[in-house]
Design a protein around this motif. Structure first.
Motif, PDB file in Angstrom:
ATOM      1  N   PRO A 151       0.809  -1.228   0.000  1.00  0.00           N
ATOM      2  CA  PRO A 151       0.000   0.000   0.000  1.00  0.00           C
ATOM      3  C   PRO A 151       0.839   1.273   0.000  1.00  0.00           C
ATOM      4  N   VAL A 152       1.982   1.238   0.702  1.00  0.00           N
ATOM      5  CA  VAL A 152       2.847   2.415   0.741  1.00  0.00           C
ATOM      6  C   VAL A 152       3.436   2.691  -0.648  1.00  0.00           C
ATOM      7  N   LEU A 153       3.877   1.640  -1.324  1.00  0.00           N
ATOM      8  CA  LEU A 153       4.451   1.811  -2.660  1.00  0.00           C
ATOM      9  C   LEU A 153       3.404   2.284  -3.660  1.00  0.00           C
ATOM     10  N   VAL A 154       2.196   1.750  -3.562  1.00  0.00           N
ATOM     11  CA  VAL A 154       1.118   2.200  -4.446  1.00  0.00           C
ATOM     12  C   VAL A 154       0.825   3.678  -4.211  1.00  0.00           C
ATOM     13  N   LEU A 155       0.783   4.081  -2.948  1.00  0.00           N
ATOM     14  CA  LEU A 155       0.535   5.483  -2.618  1.00  0.00           C
ATOM     15  C   LEU A 155       1.626   6.379  -3.180  1.00  0.00           C
ATOM     16  N   LEU A 156       2.886   5.977  -3.023  1.00  0.00           N
ATOM     17  CA  LEU A 156       3.985   6.770  -3.569  1.00  0.00           C
ATOM     18  C   LEU A 156       3.906   6.844  -5.087  1.00  0.00           C
ATOM     19  N   GLY A 157       3.555   5.728  -5.717  1.00  0.00           N
ATOM     20  CA  GLY A 157       3.445   5.719  -7.173  1.00  0.00           C
ATOM     21  C   GLY A 157       2.357   6.634  -7.689  1.00  0.00           C
ATOM     22  N   ARG A 158       1.227   6.681  -6.966  1.00  0.00           N
ATOM     23  CA  ARG A 158       0.125   7.545  -7.381  1.00  0.00           C
ATOM     24  C   ARG A 158       0.352   8.992  -6.973  1.00  0.00           C
ATOM     25  N   GLY A 159       0.994   9.187  -5.831  1.00  0.00           N
ATOM     26  CA  GLY A 159       1.132  10.541  -5.310  1.00  0.00           C
ATOM     27  C   GLY A 159       2.264  11.337  -5.929  1.00  0.00           C
ATOM     28  N   LEU A 160       3.386  10.672  -6.197  1.00  0.00           N
ATOM     29  CA  LEU A 160       4.546  11.382  -6.740  1.00  0.00           C
ATOM     30  C   LEU A 160       4.552  11.295  -8.258  1.00  0.00           C
ATOM     31  N   ASP A 161       3.542  11.878  -8.870  1.00  0.00           N
ATOM     32  CA  ASP A 161       3.459  11.864 -10.330  1.00  0.00           C
ATOM     33  C   ASP A 161       4.021  13.171 -10.884  1.00  0.00           C
ATOM     34  N   THR A 162       3.750  13.397 -12.157  1.00  0.00           N
ATOM     35  CA  THR A 162       4.343  14.568 -12.820  1.00  0.00           C
ATOM     36  C   THR A 162       3.689  15.880 -12.403  1.00  0.00           C
ATOM     37  N   HIS A 163       2.561  15.817 -11.690  1.00  0.00           N
ATOM     38  CA  HIS A 163       1.856  17.045 -11.318  1.00  0.00           C
ATOM     39  C   HIS A 163       2.153  17.464  -9.874  1.00  0.00           C
ATOM     40  N   VAL A 164       3.216  16.923  -9.304  1.00  0.00           N
ATOM     41  CA  VAL A 164       3.515  17.217  -7.905  1.00  0.00           C
ATOM     42  C   VAL A 164       3.755  18.703  -7.688  1.00  0.00           C
ATOM     43  N   LEU A 165       4.647  19.297  -8.447  1.00  0.00           N
ATOM     44  CA  LEU A 165       4.997  20.709  -8.246  1.00  0.00           C
ATOM     45  C   LEU A 165       3.798  21.613  -8.474  1.00  0.00           C
ATOM     46  N   GLU A 166       3.003  21.286  -9.489  1.00  0.00           N
ATOM     47  CA  GLU A 166       1.823  22.098  -9.770  1.00  0.00           C
ATOM     48  C   GLU A 166       0.836  22.052  -8.607  1.00  0.00           C
ATOM     49  N   THR A 167       0.632  20.862  -8.052  1.00  0.00           N
ATOM     50  CA  THR A 167      -0.307  20.720  -6.938  1.00  0.00           C
ATOM     51  C   THR A 167       0.241  21.378  -5.683  1.00  0.00           C
ATOM     52  N   LEU A 168       1.550  21.278  -5.454  1.00  0.00           N
ATOM     53  CA  LEU A 168       2.146  21.881  -4.267  1.00  0.00           C
ATOM     54  C   LEU A 168       2.028  23.394  -4.258  1.00  0.00           C
ATOM     55  N   ARG A 169       1.849  23.992  -5.443  1.00  0.00           N
ATOM     56  CA  ARG A 169       1.705  25.446  -5.508  1.00  0.00           C
ATOM     57  C   ARG A 169       0.281  25.895  -5.198  1.00  0.00           C
ATOM     58  N   ALA A 170      -0.641  24.956  -5.076  1.00  0.00           N
ATOM     59  CA  ALA A 170      -2.026  25.318  -4.783  1.00  0.00           C
ATOM     60  C   ALA A 170      -2.109  25.995  -3.423  1.00  0.00           C
ATOM     61  N   PRO A 171      -2.909  27.053  -3.294  1.00  0.00           N
ATOM     62  CA  PRO A 171      -2.994  27.789  -2.020  1.00  0.00           C
ATOM     63  C   PRO A 171      -3.371  26.914  -0.837  1.00  0.00           C
ATOM     64  N   ALA A 172      -4.311  25.981  -1.028  1.00  0.00           N
ATOM     65  CA  ALA A 172      -4.746  25.136   0.081  1.00  0.00           C
ATOM     66  C   ALA A 172      -3.617  24.233   0.562  1.00  0.00           C
ATOM     67  N   VAL A 173      -2.827  23.708  -0.377  1.00  0.00           N
ATOM     68  CA  VAL A 173      -1.711  22.829  -0.022  1.00  0.00           C
ATOM     69  C   VAL A 173      -0.623  23.622   0.693  1.00  0.00           C
ATOM     70  N   LEU A 174      -0.276  24.781   0.138  1.00  0.00           N
ATOM     71  CA  LEU A 174       0.749  25.614   0.772  1.00  0.00           C
ATOM     72  C   LEU A 174       0.325  26.051   2.167  1.00  0.00           C
ATOM     73  N   ALA A 175      -0.962  26.361   2.323  1.00  0.00           N
ATOM     74  CA  ALA A 175      -1.461  26.786   3.631  1.00  0.00           C
ATOM     75  C   ALA A 175      -1.355  25.651   4.644  1.00  0.00           C
ATOM     76  N   ALA A 176      -1.706  24.430   4.233  1.00  0.00           N
ATOM     77  CA  ALA A 176      -1.623  23.282   5.145  1.00  0.00           C
ATOM     78  C   ALA A 176      -0.186  23.001   5.543  1.00  0.00           C
ATOM     79  N   LEU A 177       0.728  23.081   4.576  1.00  0.00           N
ATOM     80  CA  LEU A 177       2.141  22.850   4.884  1.00  0.00           C
ATOM     81  C   LEU A 177       2.670  23.930   5.836  1.00  0.00           C
ATOM     82  N   ARG A 178       2.249  25.168   5.620  1.00  0.00           N
ATOM     83  CA  ARG A 178       2.705  26.260   6.488  1.00  0.00           C
ATOM     84  C   ARG A 178       2.170  26.087   7.909  1.00  0.00           C
ATOM     85  N   VAL A 179       0.893  25.767   8.039  1.00  0.00           N
ATOM     86  CA  VAL A 179       0.305  25.581   9.369  1.00  0.00           C
ATOM     87  C   VAL A 179       0.993  24.437  10.103  1.00  0.00           C
ATOM     88  N   SER A 180       1.236  23.326   9.395  1.00  0.00           N
ATOM     89  CA  SER A 180       1.903  22.190  10.036  1.00  0.00           C
ATOM     90  C   SER A 180       3.320  22.543  10.456  1.00  0.00           C
TER      91      SER A 180
END
Length: 244
Positions: A8-37
């Protein structure tokens, strides 16, 4: 068993670390969650180090009535379900809780604020640090400290120059464990602090929220959590390998 735990961990990494990682990380909601954490876990770790180290030293070096009971009670948050911890914090520090009214009169509001996130993280993670730090202070002979005092060192000098260096690997291990537990905290934070974007929504809460709408941010944040968890485990292994 290894396949069940790793697949399950490998499947998650395979699905999560795709080519759209940087684009998704720039999303305001994602950046806000990372900042709060990042802010809340850093603050929680600082509070834990400042308050947990004296408690661990007291439990390791002093004998007093009720010490065993206190030691057991300080470990209690580790075995409480996170939801129960959230209810306990809400009943204590919430607006209608035990200390809610006195805090309100003093102009302090904790529930459903970033401070509530920090309190929830400290409550659930501090016992991990205290337990490791206590083991560190018990790992060497107290006569070493006594010898430093005989040589003219004061109490603070002895603690800073002798005790802390000898116990440091254990303290570092406890700090890493406490930070990791704070980073993954979910139940107590949700009940006591809520899930307000940019305020109290940490990465685990953002993953839970994203699972109901957009799957991509949830997958990428989950993959990041897996990478961080592996980094924590690798750090602990390295610390354990260097421990005398």
């Amino acid at each position: 068993m290894a396949t069940f735990l790793l697949l399950p961990v490998l499947v998650l990494l395979g699905r999560g670390l795709d080519t759209h990682v940087l684009e998704t990380l720039r999303a305001p909601a994602v950046l806000a969650a990372l900042r709060v954490s990042a802010v809340t876990t850093g603050t929680a770790l600082t509070v834990t180090l400042l308050l947990g180290t004296p408690v661990a030293y007291l439990l390791a070096r002093r004998r007093f009535p009720g010490r065993t009971l206190l030691d057991a009670l300080l470990d209690l948050p580790m075995v409480l379900p996170p939801v129960v911890a959230g209810v306990a914090l809400l009943l204590t520090f919430g607006r209608t809780g035990l200390l809610g009214r006195p805090l309100e009169l003093a102009g302090i509001e904790l529930a459903f604020t970033p401070a509530a996130v920090v309190l929830a993280q400290v409550f659930t993670s501090a016992p991990f640090y205290v337990r490791a730090a206590k083991a560190g202070f018990l790992a060497f002979d107290p006569d070493v400290e006594a010898a430093a005092r005989v040589d003219g060192a004061g109490s603070w000098q002895t603690f800073r120059r002798v005790t802390l260096p000898l116990a440091f690997p254990f303290l570092l291990e406890g700090a890493v464990l406490a930070w990791a537990r704070s980073l993954g905290e979910f139940g107590a934070t949700l009940l006591f602090a809520g899930s307000l974007q940019g305020e109290t929504r940490t990465v685990p809460l953002a993953i839970y929220n994203a699972m109901e709408s957009a799957l991509a941010p949830a997958l990428i944040l989950s993959a990041i959590m897996v990478v961080l968890a592996f980094g924590v485990l690798l750090t602990l292994r390295l610390i354990a390998g260097r421990r005398p």
